[in-house]
Design a protein around this motif. Structure first.
Motif: not given
Length: 603
Positions: A387-393, A425-429, A475-481
Protein backbone atom coordinates in the motif's frame (compact mmCIF):
# COMPACT_ATOMS: atom_id res chain seq x y z
CA UNK A 1 32.74 19.53 -96.38
CA UNK A 2 36.15 19.80 -94.74
CA UNK A 3 39.18 19.45 -97.00
CA UNK A 4 42.27 17.36 -96.29
CA UNK A 5 44.20 20.60 -95.84
CA UNK A 6 42.07 21.46 -92.83
CA UNK A 7 42.71 18.08 -91.30
CA UNK A 8 46.46 17.94 -91.95
CA UNK A 9 48.08 21.36 -91.92
CA UNK A 10 51.60 22.38 -92.71
CA UNK A 11 52.54 22.54 -89.02
CA UNK A 12 51.42 18.91 -88.66
CA UNK A 13 54.05 17.59 -91.09
CA UNK A 14 56.63 17.11 -88.36
CA UNK A 15 54.21 14.89 -86.40
CA UNK A 16 53.25 12.95 -89.50
CA UNK A 17 56.91 12.32 -90.38
CA UNK A 18 57.58 11.17 -86.81
CA UNK A 19 54.63 8.76 -86.98
CA UNK A 20 55.83 7.38 -90.32
CA UNK A 21 59.07 6.51 -88.58
CA UNK A 22 57.33 5.11 -85.41
CA UNK A 23 53.56 5.08 -85.32
CA UNK A 24 53.58 3.19 -82.00
CA UNK A 25 55.00 6.12 -80.06
CA UNK A 26 52.27 7.16 -77.58
CA UNK A 27 53.99 10.43 -76.66
CA UNK A 28 54.01 11.51 -80.30
CA UNK A 29 50.29 10.85 -80.66
CA UNK A 30 49.48 12.72 -77.46
CA UNK A 31 51.61 15.73 -78.42
CA UNK A 32 50.11 15.71 -81.91
CA UNK A 33 46.56 15.63 -80.42
CA UNK A 34 47.33 18.46 -77.98
CA UNK A 35 48.49 20.63 -80.89
CA UNK A 36 45.13 20.10 -82.55
CA UNK A 37 42.93 21.10 -79.59
CA UNK A 38 42.04 24.42 -81.15
CA UNK A 39 41.22 22.88 -84.54
CA UNK A 40 37.78 22.01 -85.83
CA UNK A 41 36.01 18.92 -84.48
CA UNK A 42 36.50 16.81 -87.64
CA UNK A 43 40.26 17.36 -87.48
CA UNK A 44 40.38 16.27 -83.83
CA UNK A 45 38.11 13.30 -84.42
CA UNK A 46 40.15 12.22 -87.42
CA UNK A 47 43.40 12.33 -85.51
CA UNK A 48 42.19 10.64 -82.30
CA UNK A 49 40.44 7.90 -84.26
CA UNK A 50 43.70 7.22 -86.14
CA UNK A 51 45.56 7.12 -82.83
CA UNK A 52 43.32 4.54 -81.15
CA UNK A 53 43.38 2.33 -84.23
CA UNK A 54 47.17 2.21 -84.02
CA UNK A 55 47.29 1.99 -80.19
CA UNK A 56 43.91 0.49 -79.19
CA UNK A 57 45.32 -0.61 -75.83
CA UNK A 58 46.17 2.98 -74.77
CA UNK A 59 43.83 4.11 -71.96
CA UNK A 60 45.22 7.65 -72.24
CA UNK A 61 44.23 7.99 -75.91
CA UNK A 62 40.76 6.62 -75.26
CA UNK A 63 40.26 9.03 -72.41
CA UNK A 64 41.10 11.89 -74.79
CA UNK A 65 38.72 10.43 -77.35
CA UNK A 66 35.87 10.14 -74.79
CA UNK A 67 36.52 13.66 -73.47
CA UNK A 68 36.20 14.90 -77.06
CA UNK A 69 32.88 13.07 -77.40
CA UNK A 70 31.71 14.46 -74.05
CA UNK A 71 32.38 18.10 -75.00
CA UNK A 72 30.93 17.72 -78.47
CA UNK A 73 28.11 15.27 -77.89
CA UNK A 74 25.40 17.45 -79.41
CA UNK A 75 27.41 17.86 -82.63
CA UNK A 76 27.76 14.15 -83.22
CA UNK A 77 25.37 11.42 -84.32
CA UNK A 78 24.06 8.95 -81.70
CA UNK A 79 24.99 6.07 -83.97
CA UNK A 80 28.50 7.43 -84.31
CA UNK A 81 28.89 7.84 -80.54
CA UNK A 82 27.71 4.28 -79.87
CA UNK A 83 30.23 2.97 -82.41
CA UNK A 84 33.02 4.86 -80.65
CA UNK A 85 31.92 3.44 -77.27
CA UNK A 86 31.77 -0.11 -78.61
CA UNK A 87 35.16 0.33 -80.31
CA UNK A 88 36.60 1.60 -77.04
CA UNK A 89 35.20 -1.21 -74.92
CA UNK A 90 36.57 -3.79 -77.34
CA UNK A 91 39.98 -3.21 -75.79
CA UNK A 92 39.21 -1.25 -72.56
CA UNK A 93 36.42 -3.32 -70.97
CA UNK A 94 38.48 -3.88 -67.82
CA UNK A 95 39.36 -0.21 -67.28
CA UNK A 96 37.44 1.44 -64.46
CA UNK A 97 38.49 4.90 -65.67
CA UNK A 98 37.08 4.25 -69.17
CA UNK A 99 33.86 2.82 -67.82
CA UNK A 100 33.27 5.72 -65.43
CA UNK A 101 33.83 8.17 -68.27
CA UNK A 102 31.48 6.34 -70.67
CA UNK A 103 28.74 6.00 -68.05
CA UNK A 104 29.09 9.61 -67.02
CA UNK A 105 28.74 10.70 -70.70
CA UNK A 106 25.63 8.58 -71.16
CA UNK A 107 23.96 9.86 -67.98
CA UNK A 108 24.80 13.44 -68.89
CA UNK A 109 23.81 13.38 -72.55
CA UNK A 110 21.81 10.27 -73.39
CA UNK A 111 19.46 9.85 -70.44
CA UNK A 112 16.60 9.09 -72.81
CA UNK A 113 18.46 5.96 -73.93
CA UNK A 114 17.37 4.14 -70.75
CA UNK A 115 17.65 0.58 -72.00
CA UNK A 116 21.02 1.21 -73.65
CA UNK A 117 22.45 2.84 -70.52
CA UNK A 118 21.13 0.06 -68.28
CA UNK A 119 22.78 -2.54 -70.52
CA UNK A 120 26.07 -0.65 -70.36
CA UNK A 121 25.93 -0.62 -66.55
CA UNK A 122 25.30 -4.35 -66.59
CA UNK A 123 28.18 -4.86 -69.00
CA UNK A 124 30.40 -2.72 -66.77
CA UNK A 125 29.60 -4.72 -63.63
CA UNK A 126 30.21 -7.97 -65.50
CA UNK A 127 33.63 -6.93 -66.87
CA UNK A 128 35.21 -4.97 -64.00
CA UNK A 129 36.69 -6.49 -60.83
CA UNK A 130 34.32 -6.61 -57.82
CA UNK A 131 36.56 -4.25 -55.86
CA UNK A 132 35.57 -1.42 -58.21
CA UNK A 133 31.83 -2.03 -58.06
CA UNK A 134 31.22 0.45 -55.28
CA UNK A 135 32.30 3.37 -57.47
CA UNK A 136 30.22 2.04 -60.36
CA UNK A 137 27.14 1.76 -58.15
CA UNK A 138 27.45 5.43 -57.20
CA UNK A 139 26.85 6.28 -60.87
CA UNK A 140 24.28 3.53 -61.31
CA UNK A 141 22.04 4.88 -58.52
CA UNK A 142 22.50 8.40 -59.89
CA UNK A 143 21.07 7.05 -63.14
CA UNK A 144 18.30 5.28 -61.21
CA UNK A 145 17.38 8.48 -59.35
CA UNK A 146 17.06 10.34 -62.66
CA UNK A 147 14.92 7.82 -64.53
CA UNK A 148 12.96 6.48 -61.53
CA UNK A 149 9.98 4.21 -62.21
CA UNK A 150 10.48 0.47 -62.79
CA UNK A 151 14.09 1.01 -63.86
CA UNK A 152 14.86 2.87 -60.64
CA UNK A 153 13.21 0.06 -58.65
CA UNK A 154 15.25 -2.57 -60.49
CA UNK A 155 18.51 -0.69 -59.92
CA UNK A 156 17.94 -0.19 -56.18
CA UNK A 157 16.72 -3.76 -55.79
CA UNK A 158 20.01 -5.00 -57.26
CA UNK A 159 21.93 -2.57 -55.07
CA UNK A 160 20.34 -4.04 -51.94
CA UNK A 161 21.96 -7.36 -52.79
CA UNK A 162 25.33 -5.66 -53.21
CA UNK A 163 25.30 -3.74 -49.91
CA UNK A 164 26.40 -5.54 -46.76
CA UNK A 165 23.55 -6.65 -44.45
CA UNK A 166 25.30 -4.80 -41.60
CA UNK A 167 25.12 -1.56 -43.58
CA UNK A 168 21.44 -2.16 -44.36
CA UNK A 169 20.79 -2.60 -40.62
CA UNK A 170 22.85 0.51 -39.81
CA UNK A 171 25.31 -1.60 -37.82
CA UNK A 172 28.19 -0.56 -40.05
CA UNK A 173 29.12 2.28 -42.42
CA UNK A 174 28.97 1.87 -46.18
CA UNK A 175 31.96 2.06 -48.56
CA UNK A 176 32.08 4.27 -50.47
CA UNK A 177 30.20 6.63 -48.19
CA UNK A 178 27.60 7.33 -50.90
CA UNK A 179 26.46 3.71 -50.61
CA UNK A 180 25.95 3.79 -46.85
CA UNK A 181 22.24 3.22 -47.35
CA UNK A 182 20.10 1.57 -44.72
CA UNK A 183 16.96 -0.35 -45.45
CA UNK A 184 15.01 2.80 -44.61
CA UNK A 185 16.76 4.66 -47.44
CA UNK A 186 15.67 1.94 -49.84
CA UNK A 187 12.11 2.19 -48.52
CA UNK A 188 12.12 5.93 -49.24
CA UNK A 189 13.38 5.25 -52.77
CA UNK A 190 10.78 2.61 -53.50
CA UNK A 191 8.07 4.96 -52.19
CA UNK A 192 9.44 7.65 -54.50
CA UNK A 193 9.37 5.22 -57.44
CA UNK A 194 5.82 4.08 -56.59
CA UNK A 195 6.53 0.42 -55.77
CA UNK A 196 4.36 0.05 -52.66
CA UNK A 197 4.45 -3.74 -52.84
CA UNK A 198 8.21 -3.75 -52.34
CA UNK A 199 7.88 -1.10 -49.61
CA UNK A 200 5.41 -3.25 -47.70
CA UNK A 201 7.74 -6.24 -48.00
CA UNK A 202 10.69 -4.31 -46.55
CA UNK A 203 8.61 -2.83 -43.72
CA UNK A 204 7.37 -6.31 -42.89
CA UNK A 205 10.95 -7.58 -42.76
CA UNK A 206 11.93 -4.86 -40.27
CA UNK A 207 8.85 -5.25 -38.09
CA UNK A 208 9.18 -9.02 -37.83
CA UNK A 209 12.89 -8.94 -37.03
CA UNK A 210 14.85 -7.84 -33.97
CA UNK A 211 18.01 -7.02 -35.96
CA UNK A 212 17.20 -3.44 -36.97
CA UNK A 213 17.53 -1.69 -33.62
CA UNK A 214 20.36 0.56 -34.85
CA UNK A 215 18.34 2.28 -37.56
CA UNK A 216 17.89 6.07 -37.35
CA UNK A 217 14.19 5.56 -36.63
CA UNK A 218 12.92 3.67 -33.61
CA UNK A 219 11.23 0.25 -34.14
CA UNK A 220 7.95 1.76 -32.91
CA UNK A 221 8.10 4.64 -35.38
CA UNK A 222 8.78 2.19 -38.21
CA UNK A 223 5.93 -0.03 -37.02
CA UNK A 224 3.40 2.80 -37.23
CA UNK A 225 4.66 3.87 -40.65
CA UNK A 226 4.10 0.30 -41.77
CA UNK A 227 0.58 0.23 -40.32
CA UNK A 228 -0.30 3.49 -42.07
CA UNK A 229 0.90 2.00 -45.34
CA UNK A 230 -1.22 -1.12 -44.77
CA UNK A 231 -4.25 1.09 -44.20
CA UNK A 232 -3.57 3.03 -47.40
CA UNK A 233 -3.32 -0.25 -49.29
CA UNK A 234 -6.63 -1.56 -47.89
CA UNK A 235 -5.33 -4.90 -46.62
CA UNK A 236 -7.73 -7.53 -45.38
CA UNK A 237 -9.18 -7.25 -41.86
CA UNK A 238 -7.55 -10.42 -40.53
CA UNK A 239 -4.13 -9.40 -41.82
CA UNK A 240 -4.28 -5.97 -40.18
CA UNK A 241 -5.78 -7.27 -36.95
CA UNK A 242 -3.04 -9.90 -36.79
CA UNK A 243 -0.39 -7.20 -37.19
CA UNK A 244 -1.96 -5.19 -34.34
CA UNK A 245 -2.16 -8.21 -32.01
CA UNK A 246 1.47 -9.16 -32.65
CA UNK A 247 2.58 -5.56 -32.15
CA UNK A 248 0.74 -5.33 -28.81
CA UNK A 249 2.57 -8.44 -27.59
CA UNK A 250 5.89 -6.97 -28.68
CA UNK A 251 5.27 -3.39 -27.50
CA UNK A 252 2.76 -3.52 -24.62
CA UNK A 253 3.49 0.13 -23.75
CA UNK A 254 2.04 1.07 -27.15
CA UNK A 255 -1.24 -0.80 -26.62
CA UNK A 256 -3.43 2.30 -26.69
CA UNK A 257 -1.80 3.78 -29.80
CA UNK A 258 -2.07 0.43 -31.58
CA UNK A 259 -5.73 0.09 -30.69
CA UNK A 260 -6.37 3.60 -32.00
CA UNK A 261 -4.56 2.63 -35.20
CA UNK A 262 -6.89 -0.36 -35.51
CA UNK A 263 -9.83 2.02 -35.15
CA UNK A 264 -8.34 4.20 -37.90
CA UNK A 265 -8.23 1.09 -40.08
CA UNK A 266 -11.89 0.31 -39.39
CA UNK A 267 -12.86 3.91 -40.09
CA UNK A 268 -11.21 3.64 -43.50
CA UNK A 269 -13.79 0.96 -44.34
CA UNK A 270 -17.54 1.40 -44.78
CA UNK A 271 -20.32 2.01 -42.25
CA UNK A 272 -20.60 -1.70 -41.43
CA UNK A 273 -17.62 -1.30 -39.08
CA UNK A 274 -19.38 0.95 -36.53
CA UNK A 275 -19.83 -1.87 -34.02
CA UNK A 276 -16.19 -2.93 -34.37
CA UNK A 277 -15.07 0.65 -33.85
CA UNK A 278 -17.19 1.03 -30.73
CA UNK A 279 -15.99 -2.32 -29.35
CA UNK A 280 -12.35 -1.41 -29.95
CA UNK A 281 -12.79 1.97 -28.25
CA UNK A 282 -14.25 0.22 -25.18
CA UNK A 283 -11.39 -2.27 -25.14
CA UNK A 284 -8.87 0.56 -25.42
CA UNK A 285 -10.45 2.37 -22.46
CA UNK A 286 -10.19 -0.79 -20.37
CA UNK A 287 -6.58 -1.46 -21.39
CA UNK A 288 -4.98 2.01 -21.24
CA UNK A 289 -2.26 2.46 -18.62
CA UNK A 290 -1.95 6.26 -18.28
CA UNK A 291 -4.28 9.21 -17.79
CA UNK A 292 -2.91 10.72 -20.99
CA UNK A 293 -3.90 7.61 -22.96
CA UNK A 294 -7.30 7.53 -21.28
CA UNK A 295 -8.06 11.14 -22.15
CA UNK A 296 -6.98 10.58 -25.74
CA UNK A 297 -9.17 7.51 -26.21
CA UNK A 298 -12.15 8.89 -24.30
CA UNK A 299 -12.19 12.19 -26.21
CA UNK A 300 -11.96 10.37 -29.53
CA UNK A 301 -14.70 7.94 -28.48
CA UNK A 302 -17.16 10.67 -27.46
CA UNK A 303 -16.48 12.53 -30.69
CA UNK A 304 -17.11 9.33 -32.65
CA UNK A 305 -20.44 8.72 -30.87
CA UNK A 306 -21.56 12.28 -31.56
CA UNK A 307 -20.61 12.01 -35.22
CA UNK A 308 -22.31 8.62 -35.50
CA UNK A 309 -25.57 10.09 -34.20
CA UNK A 310 -25.32 13.13 -36.44
CA UNK A 311 -24.45 11.04 -39.50
CA UNK A 312 -27.46 8.84 -38.89
CA UNK A 313 -29.77 11.84 -38.61
CA UNK A 314 -28.29 13.44 -41.74
CA UNK A 315 -28.48 10.28 -43.83
CA UNK A 316 -32.11 9.40 -43.16
CA UNK A 317 -35.03 11.81 -43.37
CA UNK A 318 -37.13 9.38 -41.34
CA UNK A 319 -34.72 7.78 -38.81
CA UNK A 320 -35.68 4.57 -37.07
CA UNK A 321 -36.51 5.53 -33.47
CA UNK A 322 -35.21 2.22 -32.09
CA UNK A 323 -31.82 2.60 -33.78
CA UNK A 324 -31.60 6.26 -32.82
CA UNK A 325 -32.56 5.46 -29.24
CA UNK A 326 -29.81 2.84 -28.97
CA UNK A 327 -27.22 5.27 -30.32
CA UNK A 328 -28.29 7.87 -27.77
CA UNK A 329 -28.13 5.28 -24.98
CA UNK A 330 -24.59 4.33 -26.02
CA UNK A 331 -23.52 7.96 -25.92
CA UNK A 332 -25.19 8.61 -22.55
CA UNK A 333 -23.58 5.52 -21.00
CA UNK A 334 -20.20 6.65 -22.21
CA UNK A 335 -20.65 10.08 -20.60
CA UNK A 336 -22.00 8.62 -17.35
CA UNK A 337 -19.27 5.98 -17.06
CA UNK A 338 -16.34 8.34 -17.42
CA UNK A 339 -15.60 8.37 -13.69
CA UNK A 340 -15.82 4.58 -13.46
CA UNK A 341 -13.60 4.10 -16.49
CA UNK A 342 -11.05 6.48 -15.02
CA UNK A 343 -11.16 4.54 -11.76
CA UNK A 344 -10.56 1.33 -13.71
CA UNK A 345 -7.41 2.98 -15.01
CA UNK A 346 -6.31 4.04 -11.51
CA UNK A 347 -6.64 0.49 -10.20
CA UNK A 348 -4.74 -0.87 -13.19
CA UNK A 349 -1.97 1.54 -12.29
CA UNK A 350 -1.92 0.43 -8.64
CA UNK A 351 -4.45 -2.03 -7.30
CA UNK A 352 -2.97 -1.55 -3.79
CA UNK A 353 -3.86 2.14 -3.63
CA UNK A 354 -6.59 2.33 -0.99
CA UNK A 355 -7.68 5.82 -2.10
CA UNK A 356 -8.53 4.48 -5.55
CA UNK A 357 -10.76 1.84 -3.98
CA UNK A 358 -12.57 4.45 -1.93
CA UNK A 359 -13.19 6.40 -5.12
CA UNK A 360 -14.80 3.25 -6.48
CA UNK A 361 -16.91 2.79 -3.35
CA UNK A 362 -18.25 6.30 -3.83
CA UNK A 363 -19.19 5.51 -7.44
CA UNK A 364 -21.29 2.53 -6.33
CA UNK A 365 -22.65 4.04 -3.11
CA UNK A 366 -26.23 3.92 -4.41
CA UNK A 367 -25.90 0.31 -5.67
CA UNK A 368 -25.66 -1.73 -2.47
CA UNK A 369 -25.06 -5.16 -3.99
CA UNK A 370 -22.38 -3.81 -6.34
CA UNK A 371 -20.81 -1.87 -3.46
CA UNK A 372 -20.59 -5.01 -1.30
CA UNK A 373 -18.98 -6.95 -4.13
CA UNK A 374 -16.56 -4.09 -4.79
CA UNK A 375 -15.49 -4.00 -1.12
CA UNK A 376 -14.96 -7.77 -1.19
CA UNK A 377 -12.85 -7.38 -4.33
CA UNK A 378 -10.80 -4.65 -2.69
CA UNK A 379 -10.03 -6.80 0.35
CA UNK A 380 -9.10 -9.70 -1.91
CA UNK A 381 -6.93 -7.59 -4.25
CA UNK A 382 -4.93 -5.35 -1.92
CA UNK A 383 -1.53 -6.49 -0.73
CA UNK A 384 -1.16 -4.86 2.72
CA UNK A 385 2.62 -4.71 2.34
CA UNK A 386 2.40 -2.77 -0.95
CA UNK A 387 0.00 0.00 0.00
CA UNK A 388 1.49 3.42 -0.94
CA UNK A 389 2.46 5.48 2.09
CA UNK A 390 0.79 8.62 0.77
CA UNK A 391 -2.71 7.12 0.79
CA UNK A 392 -5.18 9.21 2.80
CA UNK A 393 -7.38 6.19 3.50
CA UNK A 394 -6.20 3.12 5.39
CA UNK A 395 -6.86 -0.56 4.81
CA UNK A 396 -8.73 -1.00 8.07
CA UNK A 397 -11.28 1.59 6.91
CA UNK A 398 -12.40 -0.79 4.16
CA UNK A 399 -13.20 -3.49 6.71
CA UNK A 400 -15.05 -1.00 8.91
CA UNK A 401 -17.07 0.18 5.91
CA UNK A 402 -17.82 -3.44 5.04
CA UNK A 403 -19.07 -4.26 8.55
CA UNK A 404 -20.99 -0.98 8.83
CA UNK A 405 -23.12 -1.87 5.78
CA UNK A 406 -24.50 -4.89 7.64
CA UNK A 407 -24.61 -3.23 11.05
CA UNK A 408 -26.65 -0.33 9.63
CA UNK A 409 -29.16 -2.93 8.40
CA UNK A 410 -29.23 -4.54 11.88
CA UNK A 411 -27.47 -7.64 10.56
CA UNK A 412 -25.11 -7.65 13.53
CA UNK A 413 -24.26 -11.30 13.18
CA UNK A 414 -22.72 -10.72 9.75
CA UNK A 415 -21.09 -7.49 10.88
CA UNK A 416 -19.53 -9.30 13.85
CA UNK A 417 -18.30 -12.04 11.52
CA UNK A 418 -16.69 -9.46 9.22
CA UNK A 419 -14.88 -7.83 12.13
CA UNK A 420 -13.68 -11.26 13.19
CA UNK A 421 -12.21 -11.79 9.74
CA UNK A 422 -10.72 -8.30 9.60
CA UNK A 423 -8.50 -8.74 12.67
CA UNK A 424 -6.94 -11.84 11.11
CA UNK A 425 -5.67 -9.87 8.11
CA UNK A 426 -2.25 -8.27 7.85
CA UNK A 427 -1.80 -4.47 8.07
CA UNK A 428 1.03 -2.02 7.49
CA UNK A 429 0.94 -0.93 11.15
CA UNK A 430 -0.59 -2.30 14.37
CA UNK A 431 -2.42 1.01 14.87
CA UNK A 432 -4.77 -0.08 12.06
CA UNK A 433 -5.50 -3.33 13.87
CA UNK A 434 -6.13 -1.31 17.04
CA UNK A 435 -8.64 0.85 15.13
CA UNK A 436 -10.48 -2.28 14.05
CA UNK A 437 -10.74 -3.63 17.59
CA UNK A 438 -11.95 -0.24 18.80
CA UNK A 439 -14.56 -0.02 16.04
CA UNK A 440 -15.64 -3.61 16.70
CA UNK A 441 -15.97 -2.95 20.41
CA UNK A 442 -17.95 0.26 19.78
CA UNK A 443 -20.39 -1.63 17.57
CA UNK A 444 -20.97 -4.16 20.33
CA UNK A 445 -21.50 -1.39 22.85
CA UNK A 446 -23.97 0.50 20.70
CA UNK A 447 -26.41 -2.32 20.01
CA UNK A 448 -28.64 -4.42 22.23
CA UNK A 449 -27.86 -7.46 20.09
CA UNK A 450 -24.72 -7.88 22.22
CA UNK A 451 -24.26 -8.05 25.99
CA UNK A 452 -22.54 -5.07 27.60
CA UNK A 453 -19.68 -7.29 28.70
CA UNK A 454 -19.04 -8.46 25.10
CA UNK A 455 -17.18 -5.26 24.22
CA UNK A 456 -14.84 -5.60 27.21
CA UNK A 457 -14.31 -9.32 26.68
CA UNK A 458 -13.39 -8.68 23.06
CA UNK A 459 -10.60 -6.32 24.10
CA UNK A 460 -9.43 -8.51 26.96
CA UNK A 461 -9.09 -11.47 24.62
CA UNK A 462 -6.54 -9.60 22.55
CA UNK A 463 -4.83 -7.48 25.25
CA UNK A 464 -4.20 -10.38 27.62
CA UNK A 465 -3.43 -12.98 24.96
CA UNK A 466 0.24 -13.84 25.35
CA UNK A 467 2.14 -14.67 22.17
CA UNK A 468 5.32 -16.01 23.74
CA UNK A 469 7.77 -13.13 23.75
CA UNK A 470 5.65 -10.05 24.26
CA UNK A 471 8.10 -8.28 26.55
CA UNK A 472 10.85 -8.09 23.92
CA UNK A 473 8.70 -7.48 20.85
CA UNK A 474 9.34 -4.13 19.16
CA UNK A 475 6.03 -2.42 18.41
CA UNK A 476 7.51 -0.77 15.27
CA UNK A 477 9.16 -3.90 13.85
CA UNK A 478 7.34 -4.41 10.54
CA UNK A 479 8.81 -7.90 10.13
CA UNK A 480 6.58 -9.10 13.00
CA UNK A 481 2.86 -9.65 12.26
CA UNK A 482 0.68 -6.93 13.71
CA UNK A 483 -1.30 -9.53 15.69
CA UNK A 484 1.84 -10.21 17.76
CA UNK A 485 2.49 -6.51 18.37
CA UNK A 486 -1.05 -5.40 19.19
CA UNK A 487 -0.67 -5.99 22.96
CA UNK A 488 1.74 -3.06 23.05
CA UNK A 489 -0.75 -0.65 21.47
CA UNK A 490 -1.12 2.34 23.83
CA UNK A 491 -4.11 3.40 21.75
CA UNK A 492 -5.94 0.13 22.42
CA UNK A 493 -5.05 0.08 26.12
CA UNK A 494 -6.33 3.66 26.50
CA UNK A 495 -9.63 2.73 24.88
CA UNK A 496 -9.92 -0.33 27.12
CA UNK A 497 -9.22 1.72 30.26
CA UNK A 498 -11.79 4.36 29.32
CA UNK A 499 -14.33 1.68 28.50
CA UNK A 500 -13.90 -0.24 31.75
CA UNK A 501 -13.86 2.93 33.82
CA UNK A 502 -17.16 4.01 32.25
CA UNK A 503 -18.78 0.99 33.93
CA UNK A 504 -17.63 1.97 37.48
CA UNK A 505 -20.38 3.62 39.52
CA UNK A 506 -19.00 3.23 43.07
CA UNK A 507 -15.91 2.22 45.02
CA UNK A 508 -17.59 -1.07 45.76
CA UNK A 509 -17.32 -2.13 42.12
CA UNK A 510 -14.23 -4.15 42.84
CA UNK A 511 -14.56 -6.12 39.57
CA UNK A 512 -14.14 -3.21 37.20
CA UNK A 513 -11.68 -1.40 39.49
CA UNK A 514 -9.70 -4.62 39.60
CA UNK A 515 -9.73 -4.76 35.79
CA UNK A 516 -8.29 -1.23 35.68
CA UNK A 517 -5.54 -2.21 38.10
CA UNK A 518 -4.76 -5.36 36.12
CA UNK A 519 -4.56 -3.31 32.94
CA UNK A 520 -2.03 -0.87 34.39
CA UNK A 521 -0.01 -3.70 35.88
CA UNK A 522 0.11 -5.42 32.49
CA UNK A 523 1.21 -2.20 30.82
CA UNK A 524 4.03 -1.93 33.38
CA UNK A 525 5.00 -5.50 32.67
CA UNK A 526 5.01 -4.85 28.91
CA UNK A 527 7.11 -1.70 29.54
CA UNK A 528 4.68 0.56 27.74
CA UNK A 529 3.43 2.45 30.80
CA UNK A 530 4.61 6.06 30.59
CA UNK A 531 5.02 8.32 33.66
CA UNK A 532 1.83 10.10 32.67
CA UNK A 533 -0.05 6.79 32.48
CA UNK A 534 1.09 5.76 35.94
CA UNK A 535 0.22 9.16 37.42
CA UNK A 536 -3.23 8.68 35.88
CA UNK A 537 -3.32 5.27 37.57
CA UNK A 538 -2.51 6.84 40.90
CA UNK A 539 -5.14 9.53 40.36
CA UNK A 540 -7.71 6.86 39.49
CA UNK A 541 -7.00 4.98 42.72
CA UNK A 542 -7.16 8.18 44.73
CA UNK A 543 -10.51 9.10 43.19
CA UNK A 544 -12.07 5.82 44.27
CA UNK A 545 -10.56 5.93 47.77
CA UNK A 546 -7.59 3.60 47.37
CA UNK A 547 -5.18 6.13 48.93
CA UNK A 548 -2.40 3.84 50.08
CA UNK A 549 -2.33 2.01 46.80
CA UNK A 550 -2.32 5.34 45.04
CA UNK A 551 0.72 6.49 47.06
CA UNK A 552 2.51 3.23 46.31
CA UNK A 553 2.19 3.95 42.59
CA UNK A 554 4.20 7.15 43.03
CA UNK A 555 6.89 5.18 44.82
CA UNK A 556 6.93 2.63 42.01
CA UNK A 557 7.26 5.42 39.49
CA UNK A 558 10.31 6.75 41.28
CA UNK A 559 11.75 3.26 41.24
CA UNK A 560 11.00 2.56 37.58
CA UNK A 561 12.07 5.84 35.95
CA UNK A 562 15.69 6.93 36.35
CA UNK A 563 15.67 10.14 34.32
CA UNK A 564 16.03 13.08 36.72
CA UNK A 565 13.66 15.34 34.79
CA UNK A 566 10.94 12.70 34.85
CA UNK A 567 11.57 11.95 38.51
CA UNK A 568 11.26 15.66 39.30
CA UNK A 569 7.85 15.78 37.63
CA UNK A 570 6.73 12.71 39.59
CA UNK A 571 7.95 14.29 42.86
CA UNK A 572 6.14 17.50 41.98
CA UNK A 573 2.83 15.59 42.00
CA UNK A 574 3.73 13.15 44.76
CA UNK A 575 4.62 15.88 47.27
CA UNK A 576 1.09 17.28 47.01
CA UNK A 577 -0.31 13.99 48.28
CA UNK A 578 1.33 14.14 51.73
CA UNK A 579 -1.95 15.43 53.10
CA UNK A 580 -3.24 11.89 52.89
CA UNK A 581 -0.47 10.58 55.20
CA UNK A 582 -1.18 10.77 58.95
CA UNK A 583 2.08 9.22 60.12
CA UNK A 584 4.46 12.14 60.80
CA UNK A 585 7.71 10.17 60.53
CA UNK A 586 6.68 8.76 57.20
CA UNK A 587 5.66 12.16 55.90
CA UNK A 588 8.93 13.67 57.15
CA UNK A 589 10.94 10.98 55.44
CA UNK A 590 9.20 11.69 52.11
CA UNK A 591 9.76 15.45 52.51
CA UNK A 592 13.47 14.95 53.22
CA UNK A 593 13.82 12.77 50.13
CA UNK A 594 12.07 15.42 48.08
CA UNK A 595 14.38 18.16 49.46
CA UNK A 596 17.42 16.09 48.51
CA UNK A 597 16.09 16.02 44.95
CA UNK A 598 15.49 19.78 44.96
CA UNK A 599 19.01 20.46 46.26
CA UNK A 600 20.51 18.12 43.68
CA UNK A 601 18.63 19.85 40.91
CA UNK A 602 19.76 23.23 42.29
CA UNK A 603 23.37 22.27 41.89
Amino acid sequence: MISIDEIVKDEDLAYEIALIKDNKNLQTWESYYESKLNDALPAKLSLISRAVKVLPESEELWVNYLNLVDTNYESMLIKEIKQIIDQCLATQSKSLTIWLKILDILIEHAIDQVTYIRHKFNQCLQNTPAKYHGKIWVLFIKFGDIVGGPTGVEIYSRLMKFISPKVLKSSDAGSPAELGMTILDFIDKFIEFGDEGRVLKLYSEIVQSNEYSNLPKSPVQILFEYLDLLIDNSVKDKEFESQINEAIKKYPDQTTNLQLKLITFYKSKNDDYVDKIRSTYLTALKDCKTVYDFEKVYNEFTKFEQQDIQSYLDSDTDPNTIILSQKLINFEELLNNRRLLMNDLQLRQDVNNVDYWFNRFDIFKSQLNVLIQTIANAIKSINPLKIPRNCQHKLYEIWIKYAHIYASSSDFKTADFIYGKSVQSQYPHPNELAELYISWSEMRLANDYFKESDAIELLENVLYRETGNDLHINYSDSSIPVQKRIRKSIQLWDFYLDLVESFIESASDVIHIGKICDAYETMIKLKIATPKKLINFATFLERWGYIEKSLSIYERCLHIFKDETIRSEIWRVYITKLKFIDHKERRKDIEERYMDVVKYRGK
